[in-house]
Scaffold this motif. Structure first.
Motif, short mmCIF file in Angstrom:
data_model
loop_
_atom_site.label_atom_id
_atom_site.label_comp_id
_atom_site.label_asym_id
_atom_site.label_seq_id
_atom_site.Cartn_x
_atom_site.Cartn_y
_atom_site.Cartn_z
N PRO A 40 0.83 -1.20 0.00
CA PRO A 40 0.00 0.00 0.00
C PRO A 40 0.87 1.26 0.00
CG PRO A 40 -0.79 -1.58 1.62
CD PRO A 40 0.52 -2.11 1.10
N GLY A 41 0.46 2.24 -0.80
CA GLY A 41 1.17 3.51 -0.85
C GLY A 41 2.46 3.48 -1.64
N SER A 42 2.79 2.35 -2.26
CA SER A 42 4.05 2.29 -3.01
C SER A 42 3.98 3.17 -4.26
CB SER A 42 4.40 0.84 -3.38
OG SER A 42 3.36 0.23 -4.11
N ARG A 43 5.15 3.48 -4.81
CA ARG A 43 5.23 4.30 -6.02
C ARG A 43 5.18 3.36 -7.22
NH1 ARG A 43 6.07 9.31 -6.92
NH2 ARG A 43 6.97 9.74 -4.90
N VAL A 44 4.22 3.63 -8.09
CA VAL A 44 3.98 2.76 -9.24
C VAL A 44 4.25 3.52 -10.54
CG1 VAL A 44 2.27 1.36 -10.47
CG2 VAL A 44 2.22 1.48 -7.95
N ALA A 45 5.14 2.99 -11.34
CA ALA A 45 5.37 3.53 -12.68
C ALA A 45 4.34 2.89 -13.60
CB ALA A 45 6.78 3.21 -13.16
N ILE A 46 3.63 3.70 -14.32
CA ILE A 46 2.64 3.21 -15.28
C ILE A 46 2.91 3.96 -16.58
CG2 ILE A 46 0.85 4.87 -14.60
CD1 ILE A 46 -1.15 2.40 -14.89
N TYR A 47 2.30 3.56 -17.64
CA TYR A 47 2.48 4.22 -18.92
C TYR A 47 1.13 4.69 -19.44
CZ TYR A 47 0.80 -0.22 -20.80
OH TYR A 47 0.04 -1.33 -21.07
N ARG A 48 1.15 5.65 -20.32
CA ARG A 48 -0.07 6.09 -20.99
C ARG A 48 -0.16 5.29 -22.28
NH1 ARG A 48 -2.25 11.05 -19.26
NH2 ARG A 48 -3.92 10.34 -20.63
N ALA A 49 -1.15 4.44 -22.38
CA ALA A 49 -1.28 3.53 -23.53
C ALA A 49 -1.48 4.31 -24.83
CB ALA A 49 -2.43 2.57 -23.30
N MET A 50 -0.87 3.76 -25.87
CA MET A 50 -1.01 4.33 -27.20
C MET A 50 -1.40 3.22 -28.16
SD MET A 50 2.30 6.84 -27.18
CE MET A 50 1.90 7.56 -28.76
N GLY A 51 -2.24 3.56 -29.12
CA GLY A 51 -2.63 2.59 -30.13
C GLY A 51 -3.31 1.37 -29.52
N SER A 52 -2.82 0.20 -29.86
CA SER A 52 -3.44 -1.05 -29.42
C SER A 52 -2.80 -1.63 -28.15
CB SER A 52 -3.40 -2.08 -30.55
OG SER A 52 -2.06 -2.36 -30.92
N GLU A 53 -1.97 -0.85 -27.45
CA GLU A 53 -1.38 -1.33 -26.20
C GLU A 53 -2.49 -1.61 -25.18
OE1 GLU A 53 2.98 0.77 -25.91
OE2 GLU A 53 1.27 1.92 -25.18
N ALA A 54 -2.18 -2.46 -24.20
CA ALA A 54 -3.12 -2.69 -23.11
C ALA A 54 -3.45 -1.34 -22.49
CB ALA A 54 -2.51 -3.63 -22.07
N PRO A 55 -4.75 -1.01 -22.38
CA PRO A 55 -5.13 0.32 -21.92
C PRO A 55 -4.84 0.56 -20.45
CG PRO A 55 -7.06 -1.06 -22.18
CD PRO A 55 -5.90 -1.86 -22.68
N THR A 56 -4.52 1.81 -20.13
CA THR A 56 -4.15 2.14 -18.75
C THR A 56 -5.01 3.22 -18.11
OG1 THR A 56 -2.52 3.72 -19.60
CG2 THR A 56 -1.73 1.49 -19.06
N GLU A 57 -5.86 3.88 -18.86
CA GLU A 57 -6.62 5.01 -18.30
C GLU A 57 -7.38 4.62 -17.03
OE1 GLU A 57 -6.41 8.29 -19.05
OE2 GLU A 57 -4.84 7.58 -20.39
N ALA A 58 -8.13 3.53 -17.08
CA ALA A 58 -8.91 3.12 -15.90
C ALA A 58 -7.98 2.70 -14.76
CB ALA A 58 -9.87 1.99 -16.26
N LEU A 59 -6.85 2.05 -15.08
CA LEU A 59 -5.91 1.63 -14.04
C LEU A 59 -5.25 2.83 -13.35
CD1 LEU A 59 -4.07 -1.51 -15.42
CD2 LEU A 59 -5.74 -1.36 -13.58
N ILE A 60 -5.02 3.88 -14.10
CA ILE A 60 -4.45 5.09 -13.50
C ILE A 60 -5.39 5.59 -12.41
CG2 ILE A 60 -3.99 7.55 -13.96
CD1 ILE A 60 -2.75 6.55 -16.68
#
Length: 192
Positions: free
Chosen positions: A46-66
Motif C-alpha cells: 500500500p502507498g508504493s510508487r507505481v510507474a505506469i504508462y499512458r497507452a497508445m494505439g493497441s497497447e493494453a489500456p491504462t486510463e482506468a488503471l491510472i
C-alpha cells in the motif's frame, strides 16, 4: 536470432495485437484492464510508487488503471525520455491532474520540472511475451535498461492475451518480468 529476425517478430506481433484489438467487441475493450487482478494487487505494498504508462494505439489500456491506483493511494510516475535517442528513460512524479508535454517520439510525458523518482513497481507495456515472462518491446531497450537500474522494483507486464508466443529469443541484456496480466489471466514467474 538476428536483428532483422527480431524486427520481423516485432512487426508480426504488432500486427497481431492490432488485429486482435480491432476485432474486440466494444464492451470487452471497455471492461478490460479496469482494475488490477487481486494477485497483482496483493504483491504491491500500500502507498508504493507505481510507474505506469499512458497507452497508445493497441497497447493494453491504462486510463482506468491510472484512476484505480490513484484512488487507492498509490503514488504514480510516468516514463520520461531524454532529448536524444541515446539517453535513457527515467521516471517522473505524476498525478492524473498534471499536464503532460510532448516528449521524444511525441509521447506525452511529465514536464521537465517534474521530480525524477524511483518506482517500487513498474507496470510495463510490451510487444510480446512468453510463458517464462520474457518480454520483447519496441526495440529501443528503454525498459530493459531501467529494469537493470531498478533491481528491487517489481516488474509487471500488461498485455493482451494474443501477444503470447511459445518462446522469445533472449538477449544478454533482457530482463524478465516477475509477473504479467492480460484480459484473461495472471502469470507469475519463479522470481515472483
Amino acid at each position: 536470432m538476428t536483428d532483422t529476425d527480431r524486427a520481423k517478430l516485432r512487426s508480426s506481433l504488432l500486427a497481431r495485437r492490432s488485429a486482435f484489438v480491432a476485432g474486440l467487441p466494444p464492451s470487452v475493450r471497455t471492461l478490460a484492464f479496469r482494475a488490477l487482478p487481486s494477485p497483482v494487487l496483493a504483491r504491491m505494498p500500500p502507498g508504493s510508487r507505481v510507474a505506469i504508462y499512458r497507452a497508445m494505439g493497441s497497447e493494453a489500456p491504462t486510463e482506468a488503471l491510472i484512476d484505480f491506483l490513484h484512488e487507492r493511494g498509490f503514488k504514480l510516475c510516468l516514463p520520461r525520455l531524454g532529448k536524444t535517442t541515446a539517453e535513457d528513460m527515467e521516471f517522473a512524479d505524476w498525478s492524473p491532474d498534471d499536464i503532460l508535454v510532448p516528449g521524444q517520439l511525441r509521447i506525452p510525458q511529465p514536464a521537465p520540472q517534474a521530480a525524477t523518482v524511483t518506482p517500487d513497481v513498474v507496470l510495463t507495456p510490451l510487444v510480446g511475451f512468453d510463458p517464462a515472462l520474457n518480454r520483447i518491446g519496441h526495440g529501443a531497450g528503454y525498459y530493459d535498461r531501467a529494469f537493470a537500474k531498478l533491481p528491487n522494483a517489481l516488474r509487471i507486464g500488461m498485455a493482451w492475451s494474443c501477444q503470447m508466443v511459445d518462446a522469445l529469443p533472449i538477449q544478454p541484456w533482457d530482463v524478465p518480468l516477475h509477473m504479467l496480466f492480460t484480459e484473461q489471466s495472471v502469470i507469475e514467474g519463479e522470481a515472483a
